[in-house]
Each structure stands twice: as C-alpha cells, then as structure tokens.
Design an enzyme around this catalytic site. Structure first.
Site, PDB file in Angstrom:
ATOM      1  CG  HIS A   9      -0.216   0.047   2.540  1.00 11.90           C
ATOM      2  ND1 HIS A   9       0.326   1.203   3.060  1.00 11.90           N
ATOM      3  CD2 HIS A   9       0.050  -0.925   3.439  1.00 11.90           C
ATOM      4  CE1 HIS A   9       0.893   0.948   4.220  1.00 11.90           C
ATOM      5  NE2 HIS A   9       0.741  -0.352   4.472  1.00 11.90           N
ATOM      6  N   GLY A  22       0.044  -2.065  12.294  1.00  7.84           N
ATOM      7  CA  GLY A  22      -0.519  -3.401  12.386  1.00  7.84           C
ATOM      8  C   GLY A  22      -1.948  -3.499  11.861  1.00  7.84           C
ATOM      9  NE  ARG A  60      -1.738  -0.127   6.769  1.00  8.49           N
ATOM     10  CZ  ARG A  60      -2.285  -0.655   7.850  1.00  8.49           C
ATOM     11  NH1 ARG A  60      -3.467  -0.223   8.268  1.00  8.49           N
ATOM     12  NH2 ARG A  60      -1.670  -1.611   8.530  1.00  8.49           N
ATOM     13  CD  GLU A  87       2.091  -5.024   8.268  1.00  9.05           C
ATOM     14  OE1 GLU A  87       2.380  -6.232   8.147  1.00  9.05           O
ATOM     15  OE2 GLU A  87       2.772  -4.104   7.780  1.00  9.05           O
ATOM     16  NE  ARG A  88       5.128  -8.801  13.835  1.00 13.45           N
ATOM     17  CZ  ARG A  88       6.365  -8.464  14.224  1.00 13.45           C
ATOM     18  NH1 ARG A  88       7.199  -7.919  13.347  1.00 13.45           N
ATOM     19  NH2 ARG A  88       6.750  -8.666  15.457  1.00 13.45           N
ATOM     20  CG  HIS A  89      -2.492  -7.752  15.964  1.00 17.16           C
ATOM     21  ND1 HIS A  89      -2.014  -7.033  17.033  1.00 17.16           N
ATOM     22  CD2 HIS A  89      -3.846  -7.642  16.007  1.00 17.16           C
ATOM     23  CE1 HIS A  89      -3.033  -6.525  17.705  1.00 17.16           C
ATOM     24  NE2 HIS A  89      -4.161  -6.879  17.106  1.00 17.16           N
ATOM     25  CE1 TYR A  90       5.639  -4.667  14.190  1.00 17.78           C
ATOM     26  CE2 TYR A  90       4.035  -4.033  12.527  1.00 17.78           C
ATOM     27  CZ  TYR A  90       5.314  -4.420  12.875  1.00 17.78           C
ATOM     28  OH  TYR A  90       6.281  -4.550  11.906  1.00 17.78           O
ATOM     29  CE  LYS A  98       6.985   1.733  12.843  1.00 21.39           C
ATOM     30  NZ  LYS A  98       7.221   1.448  11.404  1.00 21.39           N
ATOM     31  CG  HIS A 179      -0.966  -4.619   4.842  1.00 25.01           C
ATOM     32  ND1 HIS A 179      -1.407  -3.382   5.245  1.00 25.01           N
ATOM     33  CD2 HIS A 179      -2.078  -5.300   4.432  1.00 25.01           C
ATOM     34  CE1 HIS A 179      -2.724  -3.312   5.090  1.00 25.01           C
ATOM     35  NE2 HIS A 179      -3.149  -4.455   4.609  1.00 25.01           N
TER      36      HIS A 179
END
Length: 228
Positions: A9, A22, A60, A87-90, A98, A179
């Site tokens: 994206h 995430g 997105r 997307e990976r789950h954060y 960050k 993602h």
C-alpha cells in the site's frame, strides 16, 4: 504465462507519523494515493494489466488497490478482500511512536519485536484502545492480540494456496495489494528466502514487484517493474 504482482500500500498516515500500525485501520496520505496511482499507471504503460485482484480488509490496502486499478483503467476487474492478507498484528506496540518506544525499551529490544522471525511484541490487552475484537469486519474471527512474522506467514500462505494459486494455475495475472509483512510472507515462500534473511527484506510502498511464473508456478523471474 502466470504472473503475480505484489503491491505494498501507498504511504499511510501512521507511516508518515512513524507509528506502529498493524491491524489498526488508518488511511493513506496524499503521497500514498499518488504512489498507488503511479503504480497503476506503470502497470498500464508496461502492458502488465492484472485480470483479478486480492487485498486485505484494511483501508490503506483497499484504497491503494482501487487507486491503482483506476489509474490503469481496469477498476472493474474482480477483487477479493480477506483479513488473512492483513498486516502483521503489532500487539501492545500498536499506536506507539517508534522512536519513543526505542528510547523507552532500547533499540535492541525494539529491533527484536520488529525484526525477529518468531518473537512477537507484547500482547494487546482485550478492551484496550486499539482492540478490534468487536470490529464487524472480524465477526467470527479470533482476532490476535499480537503476531510474529512466523504467525503472519501461518495465515497468509494457506490463503495464497487456497484462493490465489488456482487463478495463477489458470494463467491469470494476479495483483495482490497488501502490506509489508503479508507480502514478506509471499516473497519468502516464492523466492525461498531463509527465516533470518526475510526479516531484513524491505518492501517499498507503491512499487509493483513482478513474479513471472511457469505453468507449475516455479519462479522464472522477480523484479521491480520500475526497473524494467
């Protein structure tokens, strides 16, 4: 000849703000929209138009797909949305800056959370601000509280095999707009990249990655379309 096109994206608002995103649903920025439209225009210019498309259930990625297809003049092609391309789950890092997280926990710990293959971030507590358990798009799904890249691969690859591979075997040109980490899962599988090496692979936003495949779906070539 089957062909797979992978498209991360365009820039999202939280990409811009340098926050862990995430599964949280954020929109693309104006730059992200421009990246997506440029990707679609490039596909059209190179005569590499997809015949079917897949994306996640996150805004997105969906908008990136639609902007790209509109720019290519093929907004009408069939598309499928599925949470397994999310997307990976954060986990408990969701929404955090960050840089601030690195200052608090140390660069080494944050690097492990971000780049380890099988070490997930701290869990996201049920009922907390970014918990999506009650989101209607995930009705009937056991929404994860955190995921490692290994966990992400474990949901992406079965979906790829079950839903996307049949189209490729039929000779389709398939576009997957997703993602960074869900696409890492596919690149790892297709290119045979090791667990250690895949965590360092950067996938840029809005840049179509092309996989030319043979009839058995073995990889003949992989390249960024902008470089050909």
């Amino acid at each position: 000849m089957p062909r797979l096109i992978l498209l991360r994206h365009g820039q999202s608002q939280w990409n811009l703000e340098n926050r862990f995103t995430g599964w949280w649903d954020v929109d693309v920025t104006e730059k992200g929209e421009a990246e997506a439209r440029a990707a679609g225009a490039l596909l059209k210019d190179k005569g590499m138009l997809p015949t079917v498309a897949f994306t996640s259930v996150q805004t997105r990625a969906i908008k990136t797909l639609h902007f790209a297809l509109e720019a290519a003049g093929i907004l009408w092609i069939p598309e499928t949305k599925d949470w397994r391309l999310n997307e990976r789950h954060y986990g408990g890092l969701t929404g955090l800056d960050k840089a601030e997280t690195a200052a608090k926990h140390g660069d080494d710990q944050v690097k492990i959370w971000r780049r380890s293959f099988d070490t997930p971030p701290p869990v996201l507590e049920r009922g907390s601000e970014f918990d999506l358990s009650d989101d209607p798009r995930y009705a009937g799904i056991d929404v994860p509280q955190t995921e490692s890249l290994k966990d992400t691969i474990a949901r992406v690859l079965p979906y790829y095999e079950g839903a996307i591979v049949p189209h490729l075997k039929a000779g389709a040109t398939v576009l997957v707009a997703a993602h960074g980490n869900s696409l890492r899962a596919l690149v790892k599988h297709l290119s045979g990249i090791s667990d250690d090496e895949i965590t360092g692979l950067e996938i840029p936003t809005g840049q179509p990655i092309i996989y030319d495949l043979d009839d058995e779906l073995a990889v003949l070539d992989r390249y960024y379309l902008s470089e050909r």
